[in-house]
Design an enzyme around this catalytic site. Structure first.
Site, PDB file in Angstrom:
ATOM      1  N   TYR A   1      -5.891  12.620 -14.159  1.00 41.32           N
ATOM      2  CA  TYR A   1      -6.823  11.497 -13.964  1.00 41.32           C
ATOM      3  C   TYR A   1      -8.256  11.949 -13.742  1.00 41.32           C
ATOM      4  CZ  TYR A   1      -2.312   9.638 -12.304  1.00 41.32           C
ATOM      5  OH  TYR A   1      -0.986   9.293 -12.158  1.00 41.32           O
TER       6      TYR A   1
ATOM      7  N   ARG B   1      -2.950  15.556 -10.350  1.00 43.29           N
ATOM      8  CA  ARG B   1      -3.895  14.434 -10.407  1.00 43.29           C
ATOM      9  C   ARG B   1      -5.238  14.816 -11.028  1.00 43.29           C
ATOM     10  NH1 ARG B   1      -5.712  11.838  -6.883  1.00 43.29           N
ATOM     11  NH2 ARG B   1      -5.529   9.808  -7.867  1.00 43.29           N
TER      12      ARG B   1
ATOM     13  N   PRO C   1       0.831  -1.214   0.000  1.00 43.25           N
ATOM     14  CA  PRO C   1       0.000   0.000   0.000  1.00 43.25           C
ATOM     15  C   PRO C   1       0.864   1.263   0.000  1.00 43.25           C
ATOM     16  CG  PRO C   1       0.155  -0.877   2.218  1.00 43.25           C
ATOM     17  CD  PRO C   1       0.906  -1.850   1.324  1.00 43.25           C
TER      18      PRO C   1
ATOM     19  N   ARG D   1      -0.782   4.787  -1.326  1.00 41.83           N
ATOM     20  CA  ARG D   1      -1.817   5.798  -1.113  1.00 41.83           C
ATOM     21  C   ARG D   1      -2.557   5.594   0.216  1.00 41.83           C
ATOM     22  NH1 ARG D   1      -4.525   7.929  -5.628  1.00 41.83           N
ATOM     23  NH2 ARG D   1      -3.883   6.065  -6.727  1.00 41.83           N
TER      24      ARG D   1
ATOM     25  N   CYS E   1       0.103  28.735 -16.644  1.00 38.63           N
ATOM     26  CA  CYS E   1      -0.380  29.286 -17.905  1.00 38.63           C
ATOM     27  C   CYS E   1      -1.043  28.202 -18.720  1.00 38.63           C
ATOM     28  CB  CYS E   1       0.795  29.891 -18.653  1.00 38.63           C
ATOM     29  SG  CYS E   1       1.474  31.244 -17.727  1.00 38.63           S
ATOM     30  N   GLU E   2      -2.147  27.732 -18.235  1.00 42.98           N
ATOM     31  CA  GLU E   2      -2.815  26.632 -18.906  1.00 42.98           C
ATOM     32  C   GLU E   2      -4.228  26.536 -18.353  1.00 42.98           C
ATOM     33  OE1 GLU E   2      -0.207  23.579 -19.820  1.00 42.98           O
ATOM     34  OE2 GLU E   2      -1.709  22.013 -19.696  1.00 42.98           O
TER      35      GLU E   2
HETATM   36  N1  LLP Z   1       2.923  -1.685  -5.970  1.00 46.33           N
HETATM   37  C1  LLP Z   1       3.163  -1.470  -7.283  1.00 46.33           C
HETATM   38  C2  LLP Z   1       3.893  -2.462  -8.054  1.00 46.33           C
HETATM   39  C3  LLP Z   1       2.710  -0.294  -7.879  1.00 46.33           C
HETATM   40  O1  LLP Z   1       2.938  -0.077  -9.164  1.00 46.33           O
HETATM   41  C4  LLP Z   1       2.009   0.658  -7.104  1.00 46.33           C
HETATM   42  C5  LLP Z   1       1.521   1.895  -7.701  1.00 46.33           C
HETATM   43  C6  LLP Z   1       1.800   0.391  -5.741  1.00 46.33           C
HETATM   44  C7  LLP Z   1       2.268  -0.802  -5.218  1.00 46.33           C
HETATM   45  C8  LLP Z   1       1.094   1.346  -4.828  1.00 46.33           C
HETATM   46  O2  LLP Z   1      -0.217   1.598  -5.206  1.00 46.33           O
HETATM   47  P1  LLP Z   1      -1.169   2.423  -4.203  1.00 46.33           P
HETATM   48  O3  LLP Z   1      -1.403   1.567  -2.982  1.00 46.33           O
HETATM   49  O4  LLP Z   1      -0.473   3.684  -3.853  1.00 46.33           O
HETATM   50  O5  LLP Z   1      -2.406   2.643  -4.991  1.00 46.33           O
HETATM   51  N2  LLP Z   1      -0.011   8.317  -9.801  1.00 46.33           N
HETATM   52  C9  LLP Z   1      -1.247   7.583  -9.676  1.00 46.33           C
HETATM   53  C10 LLP Z   1      -1.042   6.246  -9.026  1.00 46.33           C
HETATM   54  C11 LLP Z   1      -0.011   5.392  -9.728  1.00 46.33           C
HETATM   55  C12 LLP Z   1       0.240   4.119  -9.003  1.00 46.33           C
HETATM   56  C13 LLP Z   1       1.438   3.446  -9.555  1.00 46.33           C
HETATM   57  N3  LLP Z   1       1.742   2.205  -8.903  1.00 46.33           N
HETATM   58  C14 LLP Z   1      -2.247   8.443  -8.892  1.00 46.33           C
HETATM   59  O6  LLP Z   1      -1.911   9.547  -8.542  1.00 46.33           O
HETATM   60  O7  LLP Z   1      -3.372   8.007  -8.677  1.00 46.33           O
END
Ligand code: LLP
Length: 463
Positions: A364, A360, A321, A323, A391-392
């Site tokens: 997204y 984000r 985890p 996020r 500027c966007e």
């Molecule tokens: N493990 C692997 C192999 C991953 O690629 C990722 C996230 C995680 C764990 C952690 O995922 P989490 O628990 O944080 O969801 N920038 C995007 C999220 C990209 C996630 C990339 N990989 C956003 O802001 O939503």
């Protein structure tokens, strides 16, 4: 900036334009506990505080914009993940969500391991004292230099992402006289219900080796033959900001299916599986995330059941985890610069940051909440779009939200749940300086990542 009122304009259009919002909350001064870090409260004077320090003081001392991180909340969430999975499973915090040396020390103290996905993250982890054997190294195109550094440091595992990498890591390990523990990342063909750019286990994307067509089985065959590698398990990460556990269920089913096939073909029972990260958090009042103990229970039950059906010893589980640990623990503090009412549409509120500190929304279509935090207000709710200073026109921080109609330049507003993927994805677009991260705990605030300066920018510009 002076705290003067903005010119009178349409406060709250009679017919609201199309947007992503539900009705305004009954009382804009009430903070929804779901989206704010644990120690955030609004004081009797109307000013919001975190860790015992109010935001006016934080803004005065550290400036805005700033990411304000509730250290007690971070530690509590890290601990909750750790205890939820107990001693039979490993929790790897995904450093890509947000990594700094202080964070590495907190993780170390709270007994979490660390997932890194670049040489830079590895360097940060090692420099802050994370034991190498508690580090997992990820990435779909690790350079030979990065692999060498990781093997030399003695990382606990490298997660192999392609056929080329199987050979590359084996070669590096062998030339260093080592046998590197590795997992193979597979794509199980699950469509996670999340934004396309953050879904990672369907087949048509860059990560992992597809289970379909026997490619994953072939990768295992090759890895088992190479002296430089010790294959310890299979890895699957299905995406990010996921609420529905059914994707994990299908993933676990397919990963265990592969373990069974490996046992049948090679007589080897791999001891570990990693189900990745991706658990969702509350960005707005509409989101209902699960608690770590519920997730741990669900995942261990699923894996246990699948292994029993396949007559396999239950492997050690790990999860990653990012996020869900750091996301809810921080908010971004901005000062309002301009308030621009557009007749019949909405009011544009410009803040002193924007897409450089939070990409984000633009990337997204992410939804965020926002609140006036430097005071309370009894004014009626007005529909706002919070925008940055870039500027966007796509420089939107919060697409649709309600703030009090007397909002004025100089007010402080805050976006909760910006701990993950905001500072870590921040840029210097328009040569805007990246904000600091301020950790607050028990009445004390300290800078853990300092604000970027113009000198920092000019130091890189050596032409
Ligand atoms: N493990 C692997 C192999 C991953 O690629 C990722 C996230 C995680 C764990 C952690 O995922 P989490 O628990 O944080 O969801 N920038 C995007 C999220 C990209 C996630 C990339 N990989 C956003 O802001 O939503």
């Amino acid at each position: 900036m002076s705290r003067s009122a903005h010119p009178a304009g349409p406060r709250h259009a009679d017919v609201l334009p199309e947007g992503h919002y539900s009705a305004p909350p009954a009382d804009l001064n009430v903070l929804d506990r779901k989206v704010w870090a644990q120690t955030v409260t609004r004081g009797a004077d109307g000013v919001v505080s975190v860790g015992g320090i109010d935001v006016n003081r934080l803004a005065e001392e550290f400036g805005t914009p700033a990411y304000i991180l509730d250290e007690a909340d971070f530690r509590a969430r890290a601990r909750a993940w750790r205890t939820a999975f107990g001693t039979d499973a490993d929790v790897f915090y995904a450093g890509k969500a947000f990594l700094s040396r202080a964070v590495v020390r907190w993780l170390n103290e709270e007994g979490l391991n660390l997932d890194v996905c670049s040489g830079g993250e590895l360097a940060t982890a090692l420099s802050a004292g994370m034991p190498a054997d508690r580090i997992a190294f990820h990435g779909n195109n690790k350079s030979v230099a990065e692999i060498t550094r990781a093997v030399e440091a003695g990382v606990g595992r490298i997660v192999l992402d392609s056929f080329q990498e199987i050979v590359r890591v084996a070669h590096v390990a062998q030339s260093l006289g080592k046998r590197q523990k590795v997992q193979i990342r597979i794509t199980v063909g699950v469509e996670a219900h999340t934004h396309e750019f953050i879904a990672t286990a369907h087949e048509d994307q860059k990560f992992g080796i597809p289970l379909a067509g026997g490619q994953a089985a072939e990768a295992v065959r090759r890895a088992l033959q190479l002296d430089g590698l010790e294959l310890i398990g299979i890895h699957s990460h299905i995406g990010s900001q996921i609420f529905d556990m059914s994707g994990f269920e299908v993933a676990a089913h397919r990963v265990v299916g592969l373990l069974k096939a490996i046992r049948d073909e090679h007589g080897v029972e791999l001891p570990e599986i990693d189900l990745g990260g991706g658990l969702g958090i509350a960005y707005t009042s509409d989101d209902d995330p699960r608690e770590p103990h519920e997730i741990a229970k669900a995942l261990t039950e699923i894996v246990g059941r699948e292994c029993e059906a396949a007559r396999l010893r239950t492997p050690r589980i790990s999860v990653e985890p990012g996020r869900a640990v750091v996301g809810p623990t921080a908010f971004t503090l901005y000062e309002v610069g301009t308030v621009k009412p557009l007749e019949g549409l909405r009011t544009y509120v410009s803040v002193d940051g924007g897409m450089s500190d939070n990409i984000r929304t633009a990337l997204y279509d992410a939804e965020y909440s926002v609140a006036l935090v430097s005071r309370t207000s009894d004014a009626a709710p007005m529909l706002v779009r919070v925008v940055g200073k870039h500027c966007e026109s796509g420089d939107i921080v919060v697409k649709d939200a309600f703030l009090p109609a007397d909002l004025a330049p100089g007010d402080l507003i805050a976006l909760p749940a910006t701990g993950a993927y905001c500072r870590s994805m921040a840029s210097n677009y328009n040569h805007v300086l990246r904000p600091p991260v301020i950790a607050v705990k028990d009445g004390e605030a300290r800078v853990i990542v300092r604000r970027e300066t113009e000198d920092d920018l000019l130091r890189l510009d050596v032409g």
